[in-house]
Design a protein around this motif. Structure first.
Motif, mmCIF file in Angstrom:
data_model
loop_
_atom_site.group_PDB
_atom_site.id
_atom_site.type_symbol
_atom_site.label_atom_id
_atom_site.label_comp_id
_atom_site.label_asym_id
_atom_site.label_seq_id
_atom_site.Cartn_x
_atom_site.Cartn_y
_atom_site.Cartn_z
ATOM 1 N N GLU A 1 0.839 -1.219 0.000
ATOM 2 C CA GLU A 1 0.000 0.000 0.000
ATOM 3 C C GLU A 1 0.863 1.255 0.000
ATOM 4 N N LYS A 2 1.916 1.240 0.869
ATOM 5 C CA LYS A 2 2.810 2.407 0.937
ATOM 6 C C LYS A 2 3.513 2.615 -0.405
ATOM 7 N N ALA A 3 3.913 1.508 -1.040
ATOM 8 C CA ALA A 3 4.597 1.592 -2.336
ATOM 9 C C ALA A 3 3.674 2.208 -3.391
ATOM 10 N N ALA A 4 2.399 1.810 -3.371
ATOM 11 C CA ALA A 4 1.440 2.361 -4.340
ATOM 12 C C ALA A 4 1.266 3.861 -4.104
ATOM 13 N N GLU A 5 1.209 4.237 -2.830
ATOM 14 C CA GLU A 5 1.066 5.655 -2.480
ATOM 15 C C GLU A 5 2.284 6.450 -2.983
ATOM 16 N N LEU A 6 3.483 5.917 -2.740
ATOM 17 C CA LEU A 6 4.712 6.621 -3.161
ATOM 18 C C LEU A 6 4.810 6.679 -4.685
ATOM 19 N N SER A 7 4.431 5.576 -5.361
ATOM 20 C CA SER A 7 4.451 5.559 -6.828
ATOM 21 C C SER A 7 3.536 6.640 -7.386
ATOM 22 N N GLY A 8 2.415 6.850 -6.707
ATOM 23 C CA GLY A 8 1.419 7.820 -7.159
ATOM 24 C C GLY A 8 1.888 9.267 -7.084
ATOM 25 N N LEU A 9 3.003 9.518 -6.398
ATOM 26 C CA LEU A 9 3.495 10.892 -6.263
ATOM 27 C C LEU A 9 4.282 11.355 -7.483
ATOM 28 N N GLY A 10 4.531 10.404 -8.407
ATOM 29 C CA GLY A 10 5.115 10.813 -9.681
ATOM 30 C C GLY A 10 6.624 10.940 -9.730
ATOM 31 N N PHE A 11 7.324 10.416 -8.725
ATOM 32 C CA PHE A 11 8.799 10.505 -8.761
ATOM 33 C C PHE A 11 9.427 9.265 -9.411
ATOM 34 N N GLY A 12 8.587 8.234 -9.599
ATOM 35 C CA GLY A 12 9.091 6.975 -10.154
ATOM 36 C C GLY A 12 8.387 5.837 -9.450
ATOM 37 N N LYS A 13 8.485 4.645 -10.054
ATOM 38 C CA LYS A 13 7.773 3.501 -9.515
ATOM 39 C C LYS A 13 8.490 2.958 -8.276
ATOM 40 N N VAL A 14 7.694 2.677 -7.237
ATOM 41 C CA VAL A 14 8.209 2.054 -6.018
ATOM 42 C C VAL A 14 7.373 0.795 -5.786
ATOM 43 N N THR A 15 8.040 -0.327 -5.499
ATOM 44 C CA THR A 15 7.295 -1.544 -5.190
ATOM 45 C C THR A 15 7.403 -1.844 -3.699
ATOM 46 N N GLY A 16 6.638 -2.815 -3.228
ATOM 47 C CA GLY A 16 6.656 -3.135 -1.801
ATOM 48 C C GLY A 16 6.464 -4.608 -1.546
ATOM 49 N N GLY A 17 6.814 -5.050 -0.331
ATOM 50 C CA GLY A 17 6.661 -6.455 0.036
ATOM 51 C C GLY A 17 7.197 -6.693 1.434
ATOM 52 N N GLY A 18 7.248 -7.955 1.818
ATOM 53 C CA GLY A 18 7.817 -8.307 3.116
ATOM 54 C C GLY A 18 9.299 -7.967 3.156
ATOM 55 N N ASN A 19 9.833 -7.739 4.344
ATOM 56 C CA ASN A 19 11.243 -7.345 4.466
ATOM 57 C C ASN A 19 12.191 -8.349 3.798
ATOM 58 N N ALA A 20 12.005 -9.627 4.088
ATOM 59 C CA ALA A 20 12.927 -10.640 3.545
ATOM 60 C C ALA A 20 12.795 -10.719 2.024
ATOM 61 N N GLU A 21 11.573 -10.585 1.544
ATOM 62 C CA GLU A 21 11.280 -10.680 0.107
ATOM 63 C C GLU A 21 11.966 -9.535 -0.662
ATOM 64 N N VAL A 22 11.810 -8.299 -0.180
ATOM 65 C CA VAL A 22 12.421 -7.175 -0.903
ATOM 66 C C VAL A 22 13.947 -7.212 -0.765
ATOM 67 N N ALA A 23 14.433 -7.647 0.404
ATOM 68 C CA ALA A 23 15.885 -7.721 0.620
ATOM 69 C C ALA A 23 16.509 -8.728 -0.350
ATOM 70 N N ALA A 24 15.871 -9.900 -0.472
ATOM 71 C CA ALA A 24 16.433 -10.972 -1.310
ATOM 72 C C ALA A 24 16.519 -10.555 -2.773
ATOM 73 N N ALA A 25 15.602 -9.688 -3.212
ATOM 74 C CA ALA A 25 15.549 -9.310 -4.629
ATOM 75 C C ALA A 25 16.459 -8.133 -4.970
ATOM 76 N N ALA A 26 17.076 -7.512 -3.975
ATOM 77 C CA ALA A 26 17.829 -6.275 -4.217
ATOM 78 C C ALA A 26 19.331 -6.509 -4.289
#
Lengths: 215, 215
Positions: B39-64
């Motif tokens: 939800e927070k990622a969708a809100e931040l994406s909506g501000l027009g600075f660029g796409k932000v995705t979101g997920g569980g801590n371990a999930e986003v950490a593993a993909a970065a």
């Protein structure tokens, strides 16, 4: 004000003595070798910024209201034990950074976490200890005409002593800032190795300026 | 670059995500609550600075490729233990300051002397830990249009990882400076209580600027 600089015959002492003498203070430089201190004092007086006197460390400390310690960390404990009696009742400014050569660009906390905390422990509650001036280039300080860009962060447990020292560093040509309680000396002292690292990496004389304060 | 912000749904995460998304990075914010992060990622994406995705801590950490930890010190050890496997092989940026309420204006060293040293100990040698951004006002950071006056001091034992992070903080709109080895985090972290003391004493959002460096 009567200010004594213990270990005041070095480069740091020169800048402090000349700048405080110019501001109208009665400055004495001390040394283990009283004769050497008197010679240095005569040399500094001859530069025309104001009269500077000299003598043994304990002698100049006992006669002053404010005593600044300009001694290497290796001699810190021993010197403080020797001067314990002479320093009672005074404001003592400790500028010591506990760097341990050769790794001077890495933080190495002393046993007591900071040289200033160790000093307060040795000197006891009868001394109002204030720590500061850890980030000021002694080369810049030694030239009384050099404008100092860094801020001087000052900490100590006695708020009135802290204010006195903030006023005194202002007369050196620095902005003195209140950095809180004495244990905040852990932060101030440990920042010096970081600045020494930057001096090596980027060349220069790194100093610290605090931005974003209200007016 | 793929950057994950663990604990990224707060004020600090907002500023980091927006500024890095604007610079063209693929940014993910993580939370213990994956749904909240999305939800927070969708809100931040909506501000027009660029796409932000979101997920569980371990999930986003593993993909970065680079993972920034934005977590309170009270949750530091536990979170690092949980994410240990997901963080292997990555550059991890630890911005944690080990302040212990209510005495947030006094230096209180943690058992391991610094949060960053504790993190490296937990994560092991397979993680290239870099510490930094301890002195940046989250309020100023959160507004992507606010010009940041402070410098970002960055330390870590891996010189290449340090350089990567210095580049990344530059893209946040800060001057990143090399502050040396990881144990210099003792100095960087402990300076924050001093700045908090100054915020109280002088009002404002105190930050640090290094002066006197060569060009």
């Amino acid at each position: 004000m009567k200010i004594a600089i213990v270990g005041g015959t070095g480069k740091e002492g020169r800048g402090l003595a000349l700048r405080w003498a110019r501001a109208g203070h009665e400055v004495s430089v001390g040394s283990r070798d009283a004769e050497r201190a008197r010679e240095k004092a005569a040399e500094l007086s001859g530069l025309g910024f104001g009269k500077v006197t000299g003598g043994g460390n304990a002698e100049v400390a006992a006669a002053a209201e404010v005593v600044l310690l300009s001694i290497p960390y290796g001699a810190h404990t021993e010197t403080l034990k020797e001067l314990r009696d002479a320093l009672q009742g005074k404001i003592v400014i400790d500028i010591t950074v506990p760097v341990v050569p050769p790794k001077v660009t890495q933080v190495q906390l002393p046993a007591g976490q900071s040289a200033a905390l160790e000093a307060q422990e040795i000197l006891g509650p009868g001394v109002r200890l204030v720590a500061g001036l850890h980030h000021i280039s002694s080369a810049h300080l030694a030239d009384p005409e050099h404008a100092l860009e860094s801020d001087a962060l000052v900490c100590g447990d006695d708020a009135a002593a802290r204010e006195t020292v903030i006023g005194l560093v202002g007369q050196l040509g620095l902005r003195g800032l209140d950095a809180g309680v004495l244990r905040n000396a852990i932060a101030l002292e440990s920042l010096t190795p970081v600045l020494l690292h930057m001096n090596k990496k980027y060349k220069g004389h790194a100093g610290v300026k605090i931005v974003g304060l209200g007016s």
